[in-house]
Enzyme design. Structure first.
Site, PDB file in Angstrom:
ATOM      1  N   PRO A 100       0.810  -1.217   0.000  1.00 21.08           N
ATOM      2  CA  PRO A 100       0.000   0.000   0.000  1.00 21.08           C
ATOM      3  C   PRO A 100       0.849   1.275   0.000  1.00 21.08           C
ATOM      4  O   PRO A 100       0.446   2.289  -0.563  1.00 21.08           O
ATOM      5  CB  PRO A 100      -0.803  -0.131   1.297  1.00 21.08           C
ATOM      6  CG  PRO A 100      -0.927  -1.598   1.518  1.00 21.08           C
ATOM      7  CD  PRO A 100       0.376  -2.172   1.037  1.00 21.08           C
ATOM      8  N   SER A 101       2.034   1.199   0.587  1.00 23.84           N
ATOM      9  CA  SER A 101       2.880   2.401   0.604  1.00 23.84           C
ATOM     10  C   SER A 101       3.282   2.807  -0.811  1.00 23.84           C
ATOM     11  O   SER A 101       3.424   3.997  -1.108  1.00 23.84           O
ATOM     12  CB  SER A 101       4.123   2.150   1.456  1.00 23.84           C
ATOM     13  OG  SER A 101       4.818   1.026   0.991  1.00 23.84           O
TER      14      SER A 101
ATOM     15  N   GLY B 246       9.403 -10.386   0.762  1.00 21.00           N
ATOM     16  CA  GLY B 246      10.233 -11.427   0.170  1.00 21.00           C
ATOM     17  C   GLY B 246      10.240 -12.680   1.026  1.00 21.00           C
ATOM     18  O   GLY B 246      10.009 -13.789   0.544  1.00 21.00           O
TER      19      GLY B 246
ATOM     20  N   HIS C 183      12.912  -4.070   8.450  1.00 21.87           N
ATOM     21  CA  HIS C 183      13.156  -5.503   8.232  1.00 21.87           C
ATOM     22  C   HIS C 183      14.606  -5.831   8.562  1.00 21.87           C
ATOM     23  O   HIS C 183      15.467  -4.968   8.483  1.00 21.87           O
ATOM     24  CB  HIS C 183      12.898  -5.874   6.777  1.00 21.87           C
ATOM     25  CG  HIS C 183      11.511  -5.562   6.335  1.00 21.87           C
ATOM     26  ND1 HIS C 183      10.405  -6.085   6.955  1.00 21.87           N
ATOM     27  CD2 HIS C 183      11.059  -4.788   5.340  1.00 21.87           C
ATOM     28  CE1 HIS C 183       9.328  -5.638   6.340  1.00 21.87           C
ATOM     29  NE2 HIS C 183       9.694  -4.846   5.373  1.00 21.87           N
TER      30      HIS C 183
END
Ligand code: NAG
Ligand code: NAG
Ligand code: NAG
Ligand code: NAG
Length: 366
Positions: free
Chosen positions: A208-209, A295, A341
């Site tokens: 969404p970003s 990923g 992440h």
């Protein structure tokens, strides 16, 4: 915004932390010291063969040892290159073990995406990125969900999971990637460089970003998004629409835009319950990360859904194993925000799986 690949933690060699897992990775690299002599020795002298079997045996048997902490990073990168020269053997029973465990905790074939079957009217969808928030399933939402999971077929024979790493540049991997039955890509990546990254896409994730940043949340004109989406041909778009509150509307608009334009590419939404279960699974195994990257999520889904898996473009370092500098992505050098992440740790898991024969981690040229 969390969960944007473009913002994933960028790691330059100086930043590698002596995380427990990472130490394992370094240990793998370290114990192959003697084989590096052969590597260096054989440089420019192709007639001298690397004693692959022995070197690789040592790499493998010492994988779980974490005895060496004094390894410099560039050196360890070079060793990973050596790892790639080891003969790789598929181990069907090791993959079956992952498949059984992940099937038990997470069950991608039934739960990866929201469907009318797994998301009954009136139940609550709990956001995986904010467990205190939930959304009640309305008939309006049900209308745009698929009846059943699209992942119910038996295994895909071969899957390519294509990260966006700069290591893909000049790799000539395009046709090899396109030769897979199922090709997974992330975050509406660039479709330039087909020689290196291929053209085929079975799944393309959309965070969404990205909808916000590149397409103004689709509150204005939709054509730019529709055109961008059309570059992938007929594919499945996968959006984590229910990870954080406030992102579902833009995700619905992406679906409407494609449907209204007559696109034959369906849009699916990640089931937050699957993502929560997956993150719990890894947390219980000692992987404590603020958030799994998309990923990593789809590599895990592939472990359940695919018979043979090859990873391309997963290399979270600013230097190529050869030592030359790399852009962060194969299409740009936009650095991610730190601390969302833990890419090197995720990478360490891929290396581990590679050694177990569960999947093939491709680095370098094809
Ligand atoms: C690495 O593995 C070899 C072969 O199994 C073993 O002999 C050696 O002791 C190991 N190295 C270390 C430092 O544990
Ligand atoms: C394959 O994986 C299984 C389970 O992890 C392991 O027990 C076995 O030794 C592996 N086989 C080979 C040939 O490495
Ligand atoms: C996944 O869920 C489906 C539907 O509930 C079920 O039929 C299947 O057996 C489950 N798979 C695993 C591996 O548990
Ligand atoms: C790719 O190849 C081009 C042309 O040879 C070269 O200019 C470029 O630096 C290379 N990029 C990378 C990341 O290897």
């Amino acid at each position: 915004m969390p969960n944007s690949i473009s913002m994933e933690e960028y790691v330059n060699p100086g930043l590698l932390k002596m995380h427990k897992l990472w130490v394992r990775l370094l240990a793998v690299a370290a114990v192959s010291l003697f084989s590096v002599f052969f590597l260096v020795w054989s440089d420019g002298r192709p007639d001298i063969k690397v004693p692959e079997a022995e070197a690789c045996q040592v790499l493998l048997s010492n994988l779980t040892e974490s005895f060496l902490k004094r390894v410099n990073e560039v050196w360890s990168l070079r060793h990973l290159k050596l790892m790639q020269s080891c003969r790789w053997n598929f181990n069907a029973s090791a993959l079956a073990q992952y498949r059984a465990e992940l099937g038990h905790c997470c069950n991608a074939s039934a739960w990866l995406v929201l469907t009318r079957v797994n998301t009954p009217l009136g139940t609550k969808i709990v956001y995986d990125g904010d467990h205190s928030k939930s959304l009640k399933v309305s008939s309006g939402l049900l209308e745009i969900l698929p009846e059943e999971s699209p992942f119910q077929d038996p295994f895909y024979k071969t899957c390519a999971v294509v990260g966006n790493g700069g290591i893909l540049l000049n790799s000539s991997c395009g046709s090899e990637i396109d030769g897979h039955q199922f090709v997974i890509r992330f975050n509406l990546p660039s479709t330039d460089f087909p020689e290196d990254v291929g053209r085929k896409s079975s799944i393309v994730t959309v965070n969404p970003s990205i909808l916000q940043e590149r397409f103004h949340g689709l509150t204005g004109r939709r054509l730019p998004f529709v055109k961008a989406a059309a570059f992938y041909g007929e594919t499945w778009f996968l959006i984590p629409a229910f990870s954080y509150p406030g992102q579902n509307e833009a995700s619905y608009r992406a679906l409407y835009a494609l449907q209204d334009s007559g696109s034959r590419s369906p849009v699916f939404f990640f089931h937050p319950q699957y993502l929560s279960a997956l993150s719990r699974y890894w947390h219980e195994r000692g992987f404590h990360t603020p958030r799994l990257s998309s990923g990593f999520m789809l590599v895990n889904a592939a472990l359940e859904l695919c018979q043979h898996i090859t990873l391309y473009g997963f290399w979270p370092f600013s230097l190529h194993p050869d030592g030359h500098p790399l852009p962060h992505h194969y299409y740009d050098n936009q650095l991610p925000k730190p601390r969302v992440h833990l890419m090197p740790q995720e990478f360490a898991y891929y290396v581990n799986m590679h050694f177990q024969g569960v999947l093939h981690l491709h680095l370098g040229k094809c």
